[in-house]
Design a protein around this motif. Sequence first.
Motif, PDB file in Angstrom:
ATOM      1  N   LEU A 162       0.842  -1.210   0.000  1.00  0.00           N
ATOM      2  CA  LEU A 162       0.000   0.000   0.000  1.00  0.00           C
ATOM      3  C   LEU A 162       0.874   1.255   0.000  1.00  0.00           C
ATOM      4  CD1 LEU A 162      -2.941   0.934   0.109  1.00  0.00           C
ATOM      5  CD2 LEU A 162      -2.778   0.968   2.593  1.00  0.00           C
ATOM      6  N   ALA A 163       1.854   1.293   0.903  1.00  0.00           N
ATOM      7  CA  ALA A 163       2.741   2.453   0.955  1.00  0.00           C
ATOM      8  C   ALA A 163       3.625   2.500  -0.289  1.00  0.00           C
ATOM      9  CB  ALA A 163       3.599   2.399   2.218  1.00  0.00           C
ATOM     10  N   ALA A 201       1.699   4.005  -3.025  1.00  0.00           N
ATOM     11  CA  ALA A 201       1.586   5.451  -2.846  1.00  0.00           C
ATOM     12  C   ALA A 201       2.869   6.148  -3.295  1.00  0.00           C
ATOM     13  CB  ALA A 201       1.288   5.777  -1.381  1.00  0.00           C
ATOM     14  N   PHE A 202       4.021   5.580  -2.917  1.00  0.00           N
ATOM     15  CA  PHE A 202       5.287   6.207  -3.302  1.00  0.00           C
ATOM     16  C   PHE A 202       5.543   6.080  -4.802  1.00  0.00           C
ATOM     17  CE2 PHE A 202       6.543   5.967   1.252  1.00  0.00           C
ATOM     18  CZ  PHE A 202       6.861   7.305   1.397  1.00  0.00           C
ATOM     19  N   TYR A 253       2.135   8.511  -6.667  1.00  0.00           N
ATOM     20  CA  TYR A 253       1.796   9.914  -6.367  1.00  0.00           C
ATOM     21  C   TYR A 253       3.070  10.734  -6.195  1.00  0.00           C
ATOM     22  CZ  TYR A 253      -2.714   7.832  -5.065  1.00  0.00           C
ATOM     23  OH  TYR A 253      -3.885   7.128  -5.061  1.00  0.00           O
ATOM     24  N   GLN A 296       3.886  13.548  -7.183  1.00  0.00           N
ATOM     25  CA  GLN A 296       3.767  15.003  -7.058  1.00  0.00           C
ATOM     26  C   GLN A 296       3.374  15.429  -5.649  1.00  0.00           C
ATOM     27  OE1 GLN A 296       1.746  13.008  -8.690  1.00  0.00           O
ATOM     28  NE2 GLN A 296       1.494  13.546 -10.849  1.00  0.00           N
ATOM     29  N   ALA A 297       2.990  14.462  -4.801  1.00  0.00           N
ATOM     30  CA  ALA A 297       2.518  14.838  -3.460  1.00  0.00           C
ATOM     31  C   ALA A 297       3.620  15.537  -2.673  1.00  0.00           C
ATOM     32  CB  ALA A 297       2.053  13.589  -2.721  1.00  0.00           C
ATOM     33  N   ARG A 298       3.207  16.484  -1.851  1.00  0.00           N
ATOM     34  CA  ARG A 298       4.161  17.218  -1.029  1.00  0.00           C
ATOM     35  C   ARG A 298       4.875  16.298  -0.045  1.00  0.00           C
ATOM     36  NH1 ARG A 298       4.144  22.960  -0.340  1.00  0.00           N
ATOM     37  NH2 ARG A 298       2.659  23.743  -1.865  1.00  0.00           N
ATOM     38  N   GLY A 299       6.172  16.461   0.081  1.00  0.00           N
ATOM     39  CA  GLY A 299       6.920  15.673   1.055  1.00  0.00           C
ATOM     40  C   GLY A 299       7.249  14.276   0.570  1.00  0.00           C
ATOM     41  N   HIS A 300       6.843  13.963  -0.668  1.00  0.00           N
ATOM     42  CA  HIS A 300       7.060  12.614  -1.210  1.00  0.00           C
ATOM     43  C   HIS A 300       8.527  12.192  -1.118  1.00  0.00           C
ATOM     44  CE1 HIS A 300       8.093   9.869  -4.495  1.00  0.00           C
ATOM     45  NE2 HIS A 300       6.887   9.354  -4.338  1.00  0.00           N
ATOM     46  N   LEU A 340       9.982  12.020   2.590  1.00  0.00           N
ATOM     47  CA  LEU A 340       9.502  10.857   3.347  1.00  0.00           C
ATOM     48  C   LEU A 340      10.174   9.581   2.864  1.00  0.00           C
ATOM     49  CD1 LEU A 340       5.705  11.708   3.589  1.00  0.00           C
ATOM     50  CD2 LEU A 340       7.292  11.473   5.500  1.00  0.00           C
ATOM     51  N   PHE A 346      13.676   9.389   4.036  1.00  0.00           N
ATOM     52  CA  PHE A 346      13.623   9.113   5.460  1.00  0.00           C
ATOM     53  C   PHE A 346      13.511   7.601   5.703  1.00  0.00           C
ATOM     54  CE2 PHE A 346      11.074   9.073   9.463  1.00  0.00           C
ATOM     55  CZ  PHE A 346      12.052   9.628  10.252  1.00  0.00           C
ATOM     56  N   ILE A 347      12.656   6.954   4.919  1.00  0.00           N
ATOM     57  CA  ILE A 347      12.500   5.500   5.046  1.00  0.00           C
ATOM     58  C   ILE A 347      13.799   4.794   4.684  1.00  0.00           C
ATOM     59  CG2 ILE A 347      11.348   3.495   4.059  1.00  0.00           C
ATOM     60  CD1 ILE A 347       8.839   5.073   3.877  1.00  0.00           C
ATOM     61  N   GLU A 387      -9.483   5.278  -5.441  1.00  0.00           N
ATOM     62  CA  GLU A 387      -8.031   5.099  -5.412  1.00  0.00           C
ATOM     63  C   GLU A 387      -7.658   3.747  -4.792  1.00  0.00           C
ATOM     64  OE1 GLU A 387      -5.652   7.361  -6.697  1.00  0.00           O
ATOM     65  OE2 GLU A 387      -7.497   8.155  -7.559  1.00  0.00           O
ATOM     66  N   TYR A 399      -3.813  15.318  -2.777  1.00  0.00           N
ATOM     67  CA  TYR A 399      -3.078  14.053  -2.692  1.00  0.00           C
ATOM     68  C   TYR A 399      -3.356  13.326  -1.385  1.00  0.00           C
ATOM     69  CZ  TYR A 399      -0.682  15.611  -6.827  1.00  0.00           C
ATOM     70  OH  TYR A 399      -0.406  16.018  -8.102  1.00  0.00           O
ATOM     71  N   HIS A 458      -4.855  10.738  -0.731  1.00  0.00           N
ATOM     72  CA  HIS A 458      -4.688   9.281  -0.782  1.00  0.00           C
ATOM     73  C   HIS A 458      -3.254   8.857  -0.525  1.00  0.00           C
ATOM     74  CE1 HIS A 458      -8.570   9.652  -2.924  1.00  0.00           C
ATOM     75  NE2 HIS A 458      -8.822   8.647  -2.113  1.00  0.00           N
ATOM     76  N   PHE A 459      -2.337   9.696  -0.994  1.00  0.00           N
ATOM     77  CA  PHE A 459      -0.926   9.396  -0.731  1.00  0.00           C
ATOM     78  C   PHE A 459      -0.690   9.305   0.776  1.00  0.00           C
ATOM     79  CE2 PHE A 459       3.285  11.170   0.307  1.00  0.00           C
ATOM     80  CZ  PHE A 459       4.080  10.189  -0.256  1.00  0.00           C
ATOM     81  N   TYR A 460      -1.169  10.298   1.498  1.00  0.00           N
ATOM     82  CA  TYR A 460      -0.947  10.313   2.956  1.00  0.00           C
ATOM     83  C   TYR A 460      -1.737   9.216   3.653  1.00  0.00           C
ATOM     84  CZ  TYR A 460       0.947  14.712   1.490  1.00  0.00           C
ATOM     85  OH  TYR A 460       1.684  15.637   0.828  1.00  0.00           O
ATOM     86  N   PHE A 464      -2.511   6.318   2.349  1.00  0.00           N
ATOM     87  CA  PHE A 464      -1.936   5.010   2.058  1.00  0.00           C
ATOM     88  C   PHE A 464      -0.631   4.753   2.804  1.00  0.00           C
ATOM     89  CE2 PHE A 464      -4.042   4.288  -2.370  1.00  0.00           C
ATOM     90  CZ  PHE A 464      -5.264   4.232  -1.741  1.00  0.00           C
ATOM     91  N   ILE A 465       0.135   5.821   3.061  1.00  0.00           N
ATOM     92  CA  ILE A 465       1.391   5.579   3.775  1.00  0.00           C
ATOM     93  C   ILE A 465       1.207   5.653   5.292  1.00  0.00           C
ATOM     94  CG2 ILE A 465       2.850   6.379   1.863  1.00  0.00           C
ATOM     95  CD1 ILE A 465       3.339   8.935   3.471  1.00  0.00           C
ATOM     96  N   PHE A 518       1.611   2.362   7.583  1.00  0.00           N
ATOM     97  CA  PHE A 518       3.016   2.029   7.728  1.00  0.00           C
ATOM     98  C   PHE A 518       3.696   3.001   8.680  1.00  0.00           C
ATOM     99  CE2 PHE A 518       7.383   2.962   6.627  1.00  0.00           C
ATOM    100  CZ  PHE A 518       7.960   1.713   6.720  1.00  0.00           C
ATOM    101  N   PHE A 519       3.458   4.293   8.491  1.00  0.00           N
ATOM    102  CA  PHE A 519       4.179   5.276   9.293  1.00  0.00           C
ATOM    103  C   PHE A 519       3.786   5.238  10.761  1.00  0.00           C
ATOM    104  CE2 PHE A 519       6.028   7.149   5.558  1.00  0.00           C
ATOM    105  CZ  PHE A 519       7.232   7.600   6.045  1.00  0.00           C
ATOM    106  N   PHE A 541       5.759   2.398  12.000  1.00  0.00           N
ATOM    107  CA  PHE A 541       7.153   2.814  11.890  1.00  0.00           C
ATOM    108  C   PHE A 541       7.509   3.757  13.037  1.00  0.00           C
ATOM    109  CE2 PHE A 541      10.389   5.680  10.078  1.00  0.00           C
ATOM    110  CZ  PHE A 541      11.357   4.743   9.766  1.00  0.00           C
TER     111      PHE A 541
END
Lengths: 281, 307
Positions: free
Chosen positions: A95-96, A99-100, A103, A105-109, A112, A115-116, A184, B16, B18-20, B22-23, B26-27, B30
Amino acid sequence: MSNSPKMRRMLAMGVFYVVLTAIAFLFLFPFYWLLISAFKTQAQIFTIPPQWIPHPVIFNNFVELYRETNLFRAFLNSCIISGGNVLLTLFLCSLAGYAFAKYPQARGHGKLFNFILASMMIPGAVTLIPSFLMLVWLHLINTYWAMIIPGSASAFGIFWMRQYMSSNVPDDLVNAARIDGCTEFEIYWRIAVPISKPALAALGIMQLIASWNNLMWAFVVLRTPNMLTLPVVIYLLQGEVRTPFGMLMAGGLMTTLPLILAFLFFQKQFVAGITAGAIKQ
Amino acid sequence: MKNEAESQWRRDIIKYRHFYLFISPFFILFAAFSLYPVLFSLFLSFMKWNGLTQWKWVGLGNFTSMLYDDILWRSLWNTLIIGLLYIPPMMILAFIFAQVLNAQWLKLRAFYRAALFLPCVTPMVVIAIVFSLIFSSEKGVLNYAIMGVGHMLPFLHLKPIPWLESESWSKTSVAILVVWRWTGYNMIIMLAGLQGIPTEYYEAAMVDGAGMWERVKSVTMPLMRPTFAFCGLLSLLGTVYMFDEIFVLTNGGPGVSSMNFGLYLFNLSFTDFKFGYASCVAYTVAVAVFFITLAGLRITRQREEAK
């Protein structure tokens, strides 16, 4: 005649294969010893010269194992814990990872994700005590969750799933599904997950082996006999004074076989996973 | 102006979401089992705490205790020796087998690969117990084999070896077990490295008249350096934090002769319950290992550039 280059080559080849096979058998030897010792009595195990083939073949170790230990329960515990851990890891990481991958264009992509990646440098030894305390505070000690949850947030898993999904799940397909009115999550579940089956299999088998073999964590968080996993039960069978080796080997055989079968079945995916882990650096 | 930027920021988050979303599962885990532990461990490094009573600030006390902790230094020394004992033979064996498995004409490839690779999927507990049988000094099959060779070649004066009973042999026994267990893993990584070398390089070397040994020396070895570095790094971490192998085979004994850092840390944490001191030790060694790794990688890279 024997000096002809062809003969010499064949001779060299023969020696080469003999040496190679000898080393391979050396590596397989402990498995053979495990197998035959499971069918010997304590006395047979320690005879000199050793019995290369058990004579007579004894099945009593398995009977005693069944009678004296809670091996069936331990097997069940191991299955629940490993199964739960594998499924949770696959779900969270895919799932994550999706997302990576999809997406960007997402902020902080980027931050983050870096960081992982950086977190992969943290050795487990540093997080050992606080993770344990966390489980104490959550009242999860001596539950399956204590074994299932902590290892499932795998940074490598995210990295691995993202790599696969960003190159194998076409953006056009995702957009088309969006126009068709898929949510989504449906796009992830119905499109990205089926496409990523090979990557999921590789991650799953690696996680399965790690989880099935996990001894240290099981020692720390599992307390009562009915919760113990196979490796712990096997470990505890070793007595202070006398260790029932025949029984141990019988139990060992039953602990090892499922993994060997899983490995032989998923060999390709497993190798792919390790290789990917090596290439990432 | 500032407001506009802020609302843009908010719009992006919503766009966005969904991006947040979906992660976030995990976070959350984490944060609970990686991020928070790293910070809390640092905090504990300055405390004295057994997990039950209130923790007590001791400042740098834990760090100075480390200097006088003989067993800690002994375990680090053992870690180094065990590493030196097993890493070279393991790497050489892994490299040879990777080379062999990479050859197109090899028969029975699946068999050789599985034979070397099976050890690293098997539960360590089981295998360590099998090895304790094999290593047994009087009735073990290894000493039986050694004595057999001794009978055939009496001038070698071979004697049974007290593999697990003697302080001078326990590290060697651990090293043998580790070679057995991890050679296949390194072999697979090296095989991947070898397969990444374009065949044209070899062909060019053959046109130049290079023999097999020369091709290995001047094509394979330099191109494999990053792979070797990676395997070395994994082995370094593996030796420092090794637990199962030693815990089951020798439990650090006899005495503390085969106690490595991983086992010592486990004992500090979950036998002695010195949570503060154990955190301090874990942190210090992790930082030290990190810098050793960094230095090692820099040296390999410099050599690369010097070429």
